[in-house]
Enzyme design. Structure first.
Site, PDB file in Angstrom:
ATOM      1  N   ASP A   1      -9.320  -6.299   2.436  1.00 27.70           N
ATOM      2  CA  ASP A   1      -7.980  -6.732   2.039  1.00 27.70           C
ATOM      3  C   ASP A   1      -7.724  -8.182   2.427  1.00 27.70           C
ATOM      4  O   ASP A   1      -6.807  -8.818   1.908  1.00 27.70           O
ATOM      5  CB  ASP A   1      -6.904  -5.874   2.726  1.00 27.70           C
ATOM      6  CG  ASP A   1      -6.883  -4.458   2.174  1.00 27.70           C
ATOM      7  OD1 ASP A   1      -7.349  -4.273   1.037  1.00 27.70           O
ATOM      8  OD2 ASP A   1      -6.401  -3.555   2.872  1.00 27.70           O
TER       9      ASP A   1
ATOM     10  N   ASP B   1      -4.790  -3.527   5.162  1.00 29.32           N
ATOM     11  CA  ASP B   1      -5.239  -3.157   6.500  1.00 29.32           C
ATOM     12  C   ASP B   1      -6.737  -3.352   6.717  1.00 29.32           C
ATOM     13  O   ASP B   1      -7.175  -3.631   7.813  1.00 29.32           O
ATOM     14  CB  ASP B   1      -4.837  -1.707   6.832  1.00 29.32           C
ATOM     15  CG  ASP B   1      -5.164  -0.750   5.697  1.00 29.32           C
ATOM     16  OD1 ASP B   1      -5.940  -1.130   4.799  1.00 29.32           O
ATOM     17  OD2 ASP B   1      -4.639   0.380   5.706  1.00 29.32           O
TER      18      ASP B   1
ATOM     19  N   ASP C   1       0.857  -1.180   0.000  1.00 33.49           N
ATOM     20  CA  ASP C   1       0.000   0.000   0.000  1.00 33.49           C
ATOM     21  C   ASP C   1       0.891   1.227   0.000  1.00 33.49           C
ATOM     22  O   ASP C   1       2.032   1.172   0.443  1.00 33.49           O
ATOM     23  CB  ASP C   1      -0.831   0.048   1.293  1.00 33.49           C
ATOM     24  CG  ASP C   1      -1.931  -0.986   1.284  1.00 33.49           C
ATOM     25  OD1 ASP C   1      -2.306  -1.415   0.186  1.00 33.49           O
ATOM     26  OD2 ASP C   1      -2.396  -1.353   2.378  1.00 33.49           O
TER      27      ASP C   1
HETATM   28  P1  ATP Z   1      -3.579   3.052   0.089  1.00 35.11           P
HETATM   29  O1  ATP Z   1      -2.469   3.734  -0.601  1.00 35.11           O
HETATM   30  O2  ATP Z   1      -3.178   2.482   1.385  1.00 35.11           O
HETATM   31  O3  ATP Z   1      -4.452   2.190  -0.760  1.00 35.11           O
HETATM   32  P2  ATP Z   1      -5.456   5.223   0.029  1.00 35.11           P
HETATM   33  O4  ATP Z   1      -5.792   6.027   1.221  1.00 35.11           O
HETATM   34  O5  ATP Z   1      -4.881   5.933  -1.116  1.00 35.11           O
HETATM   35  O6  ATP Z   1      -4.546   4.146   0.639  1.00 35.11           O
HETATM   36  P3  ATP Z   1      -8.135   4.525   0.163  1.00 35.11           P
HETATM   37  O7  ATP Z   1      -8.083   4.674   1.628  1.00 35.11           O
HETATM   38  O8  ATP Z   1      -8.893   3.424  -0.451  1.00 35.11           O
HETATM   39  O9  ATP Z   1      -6.712   4.431  -0.425  1.00 35.11           O
HETATM   40  O10 ATP Z   1      -8.664   5.900  -0.398  1.00 35.11           O
HETATM   41  C1  ATP Z   1      -9.015   6.057  -1.760  1.00 35.11           C
HETATM   42  C2  ATP Z   1      -9.448   7.467  -2.045  1.00 35.11           C
HETATM   43  O11 ATP Z   1     -10.591   7.773  -1.265  1.00 35.11           O
HETATM   44  C3  ATP Z   1      -8.415   8.509  -1.651  1.00 35.11           C
HETATM   45  O12 ATP Z   1      -7.548   8.799  -2.716  1.00 35.11           O
HETATM   46  C4  ATP Z   1      -9.257   9.712  -1.306  1.00 35.11           C
HETATM   47  O13 ATP Z   1      -9.554  10.478  -2.465  1.00 35.11           O
HETATM   48  C5  ATP Z   1     -10.546   9.106  -0.795  1.00 35.11           C
HETATM   49  N1  ATP Z   1     -10.570   9.103   0.675  1.00 35.11           N
HETATM   50  C6  ATP Z   1      -9.661   8.626   1.521  1.00 35.11           C
HETATM   51  N2  ATP Z   1     -10.017   8.771   2.801  1.00 35.11           N
HETATM   52  C7  ATP Z   1     -11.238   9.354   2.779  1.00 35.11           C
HETATM   53  C8  ATP Z   1     -12.179   9.759   3.791  1.00 35.11           C
HETATM   54  N3  ATP Z   1     -11.938   9.604   5.091  1.00 35.11           N
HETATM   55  N4  ATP Z   1     -13.322  10.332   3.385  1.00 35.11           N
HETATM   56  C9  ATP Z   1     -13.587  10.499   2.094  1.00 35.11           C
HETATM   57  N5  ATP Z   1     -12.763  10.149   1.105  1.00 35.11           N
HETATM   58  C10 ATP Z   1     -11.592   9.574   1.420  1.00 35.11           C
END
Ligand code: ATP
Length: 890
Positions: free
Chosen positions: A637, A633, A326
């Site tokens: 997953d 996490d 990730d």
């Molecule tokens: P990883 O790199 O670990 O996959 P990530 O945070 O990029 O993590 P996700 O957590 O699935 O992946 O988030 C995907 C998208 O959702 C992010 O790019 C962001 O635009 C949006 N996002 C993340 N956190 C939130 C939140 N708390 N509320 C709304 N949108 C969110």
């Protein structure tokens, strides 16, 4: 009254707790004493005594004991007592080895024991679930395992999977209201949550009403099986090998006995010598030493912040050829700060760092007042309203409770004056649809002071753009035309190409009475703007990725983030080589598994993926023959973590579900820790190879010296007690020390080991036989030289043979530390080994020179001059081949 019928006041009265403060530590102590720890009782363990006696169950040891008793009856008291003493000491050593192995496995289990969040003395703390007591207030969210039986007092879209209890595999939705019903089954208790069940969606708060054996799970605990410790592939292979070795050792021993008898030795003394030889040559301690080496390695890994949940993972780690990791939090710091806001074609910059609400806004380099920019205000305020996190100030420090992305939005809003107090006084949240990484968004229904309600949504910009039919412009809504879409996309690219994580905000007014479903709430929105936030890479990750590449391991980034953002960060980290491809979730959807397998080798970054995609990615790499490590996490997953050869869960942000599916947990969520674990995994395997090589070569030497002597019609070069002594002192301790050896300098410059590689691969078999042969030959040569000099002094010649054998092994042990040559390594590096070797030498000298021990061990003091011969002969086996190897390399 039953639990489910109670209202909140009754519930609090009965459990004597407070919703605001939880229990006090003092009260917890009292209740722990009364109710006991929150644990299910386990089945019986093997007692220490049983373990001790099991050390003597070995067939050859029993034969030796019997033979010794016979020799005792025949009047050989000293021999008999000495042999029994040695067997006894050997048994004690074996006992401690196995105990240590068992204890460290137990400690491992405890390390990965589940944690829960409970309210104690007014603040939320993480505690091991076994410390829960009735009356504790606990909170949990999607991915958690419920720690004890709870009566729910607050729920948000809560769904729990209770199959462990009810057999029903579909999650059931839960709520906190009381209800009347006299005859209800577990599955109908909607306002209760049970120990061991799994939160699949939403979040909630509950009060503990049953712990340990008093929980619903405890009542059926007898039916549960304990998981048991699976043997690692290497352990299983060694078990197989052990059987072959036993047969080989027995056959060779038989050969020694027959040859001896044919050459005129009497049957009785040959029998005793043969049995001693068999006991010495059978590597019965090997499995225990392997377990100790594995668990010591595992403890070193813990110090480097990775917890091994399943022992076989230690071996598999050394074979890993792909790490799928990730991005957010693992490769980056997960410390987000909003730096840009975009709306209506304008971009504002935000200053300040971390969660400290100090910072200002500017446009084109000039400071501005937020109150003069309506759309900027909206974006910031809505970011704070559609938010389930909070920032707590403690002694001037700002700590986040919740999700870093949301923490960044809160901080940005505070910089514009939208403090918690302001927001709390002017708005009320009436409904919340929590974030999940498949939807990639979150929404709330908010109500302002005048009673007007509206939906606020925030999430991945591309997702929100699809769900918006209008766009905000100068205080009004206008249709999301092609031009507006293009303009927004350009802004999005502009932010993402600077490696910024992007979040969009949208809203729509709704009627007060509307009962909204999640689908309804999150459609037909009005798009307002974007926020871009930095999430700096962890400083050590770039180097770790490089080291992995040198070790033949490819790193692949998998992220829910935007393609351009992911690509920019991958470049910063040196992860994306020239020609390396970036693939998005959309493309992943369209490709079949076969098509993906074909092109996956060129892909280094997967962006905008959902957790479900991870399974497809792991499978593709595996089909190409890779051994894949995969991090994760969340709940979703888990399938990919299970499928991966090494499933890795995050220690801090990981859910219980992900942790339970994993074989390795990263305590600090850090990518660099995976690299350290792989390095340690490789080292542990190499160390096991080292002592297998040492032990087997020693055993070959011991057998051959006897065999050669019998074939040459010589007297016995070693007496039984000396053979047993060598087995006890010279073999065991140095082998253990090899298990703790430091890695060779080039472990992370070799290609990953092939998972099917046998124990004797890479020349190990040859090394065992050749070194063993030379040790045997050198010992015999020393014996023959002294014996022919004076055939009357047999005991003296035997003592010289004994000393030569011991020293030859102790010199050879240093050669075992390197795959290449003894000269590659600093002999003083491994202090355990030095200690083991020195103490073995001292003990040998004591046996030879301490008069009371001489009759027991049949030794005679060796003359100074003869030590030259002994040292010379014992150095030959190691240095002869080491020397030839060196010349070959030149
Ligand atoms: P990883 O790199 O670990 O996959 P990530 O945070 O990029 O993590 P996700 O957590 O699935 O992946 O988030 C995907 C998208 O959702 C992010 O790019 C962001 O635009 C949006 N996002 C993340 N956190 C939130 C939140 N708390 N509320 C709304 N949108 C969110």
């Amino acid at each position: 009254m039953k639990w489910h019928e109670m209202g909140q006041t009754e519930l609090l009265n009965v459990t004597k707790t407070s919703i605001e403060k939880g229990l006090t530590e003092k009260e917890v102590k009292k209740r722990l004493e009364r109710h006991g720890a929150n644990e299910l009782l386990e089945g019986e363990k093997t007692s220490a005594l049983a373990l001790f006696f099991s050390q003597f169950k070995d067939f050859m040891v029993l034969v030796l004991l019997a033979a010794t008793l016979v020799s005792g009856f025949l009047g050989e008291y000293i021999d008999a007592i000495a042999i029994i003493a040695i067997i006894f000491v050997n048994g004690i050593l074996g006992f401690f080895q196995e105990r240590k192995a068992e204890k460290s496995l137990q400690a491992l289990k405890e390390l990965s024991a589940p944690q829960v969040t409970a309210l104690r003395d007014g603040s939320w703390v993480k505690i091991p679930s076994k410390e829960l007591v009735p009356g504790d207030v606990v909170r949990f969210s999607s991915g958690d395992r419920i720690g004890a039986d709870l009566r729910l007092i607050e729920t948000k879209s809560l769904e729990i999977e209770e199959s462990a209890l009810t057999g029903e595999s579909l999650p059931v939705s839960k709520q906190s209201e009381r209800f009347q019903a006299s005859d209800v089954s577990l599955g109908d208790l909607k306002n209760m949550a049970f120990m061991g069940t799994l939160v699949t969606r939403g979040s909630g708060i509950g009060i503990v009403i049953g712990t340990g054996m008093n929980s619903a799970m405890g009542k059926i605990a007898d039916m549960l099986e304990s998981a048991g410790n699976a043997a690692t592939p290497l352990q299983r292979r060694l078990e197989e090998l052990g059987k072959i070795l036993i047969v080989a050792a027995l056959l060779l021993t038989l050969l020694v006995v027959v040859a001896g008898v044919v050459r005129g030795h009497d049957l009785y003394s040959m029998f005793l010598a043969g049995v001693s030889l068999a006991v010495a040559a059978i590597p019965e301690g090997l499995p225990a030493i392997v377990t100790v080496a594995l668990s010591l390695g595992v403890q070193r890994m813990i110090r480097q912040k990775s917890i091994v949940r399943k022992l076989p993972a230690v071996e598999t780690l050394g074979c890993a050829s792909i790490i799928c990791s990730d991005k957010t939090g693992t490769m980056t710091q997960n410390k987000m700060t909003v730096t840009h806001v975009w709306s209506e074609g304008k971009t504002w910059n935000v200053s300040g760092i971390g969660y400290d609400p100090q910072g200002s806004f500017s446009m084109n380099g000039r400071d501005i007042q937020v109150k003069n920019h309506k759309s900027l205000q909206q974006v910031l305020l809505f970011g704070a309203l559609c938010n389930s996190s909070s920032i707590i100030e403690e002694d001037g420090e700002f700590r986040l409770d919740g999700d870093p992305t949301e923490g960044a939005l809160l901080t940005a809003a505070k910089k514009a004056g939208f403090t918690d107090r302001y927001v709390g006084e002017h708005f009320k949240i009436v409904e919340e649809f929590p974030f999940d990484s498949a939807r990639k968004m979150m929404s709330v229904v908010a109500e302002d002071a005048s009673g007007k309600r509206f939906v606020i949504a925030k999430g991945a910009p591309d997702v929100l753009m699809k769900r918006s039919s209008a766009v905000y412009k100068e205080g009004r809504r206008e249709p999301f035309s092609k031009e507006r879409l293009a303009e927004t996309n350009t802004a999005l690219e502009m932010l993402a190409s600077q490696a910024l994580r992007t979040i969009a905000v949208a809203y729509k007014p709704v009627k007060e009475s509307a009962n909204l479903s999640i689908e309804k709430a999150e459609s037909d929105l009005t798009f307002i703007g974007l926020m871009g936030m930095i999430d700096p890479p962890r400083p050590e990750v770039k180097q770790a990725i490089k080291e992995c590449r040198d070790a033949g391991i490819k790193t692949v980034m998998i992220t829910g983030d935007h393609v351009t953002t992911a690509q920019a960060i991958a470049k910063q980290l040196g992860l994306l080589p020239r020609g390396g491809k970036v693939m998005d979730g959309q493309t992943l959807n369209e490709l079949t598994q076969e098509e993906l397998t074909e092109i996956v080798e060129d892909v280094y970054v997967f962006a905008r993926v959902s957790p479900e995609h991870k399974l497809k990615i792991v499978t593709a790499y595996q089909e190409n023959g890779h051994v894949v490590a995969m991090t994760g996490d969340g709940v979703n997953d888990a399938p990919a973590i299970k499928q991966a050869d090494i499933g890795i869960a995050m220690g801090i942000t990981g859910t219980d579900v992900a942790k339970e599916a994993s074989s390795l947990i990263l305590v600090d969520d850090n990518f660099a820790t995976i690299k350290s674990a792989i390095k340690e995994g490789r080292n542990i395997y190499e160390n096991i190879r080292k002592f297998i090589r040492y032990l087997l070569a020693s055993n070959v030497g011991e057998i051959l010296v006897m065999l050669f002597a019998m074939m040459l019609a010589l007297p016995l070069p070693l007496v039984p007690i000396q053979i047993l002594w060598v087995n006890l002192v010279t073999d065991g301790l140095p082998a253990m020390a090899l298990g703790m050896d430091q890695p060779e300098g080039d472990v992370m410059r070799r290609k990953p080991r092939h998972p099917k590689e046998g124990v004797f691969a890479r020349g190990l078999g040859w090394k065992v036989v050749s070194r063993g042969f030379l040790i045997g030959a050198a010992t015999l040569a020393a014996f023959m030289f002294i014996y022919h000099r004076n055939p009357d002094a047999l005991a003296y010649a035997q003592t010289v043979a004994f000393a030569t054998l011991v020293l030859a092994q102790l010199i050879h042990v240093f050669d075992c530390r390197s795959e290449r040559s003894i000269f590659e390594r600093n002999p003083f590096e491994n202090v355990y080994l030095l200690g083991a070797v020195l103490s073995s030498i001292v003990l040998m000298l004591v046996v030879i020179y301490y008069p009371p021990l001489q009759p027991i061990f049949h030794t005679v003091p060796i003359l100074m001059a003869d030590w030259l011969l002994i040292i010379g002969m014992s150095a030959i086996p190691t240095f002869l081949l080491a020397g030839s190897l060196l010349t070959r390399k030149k």
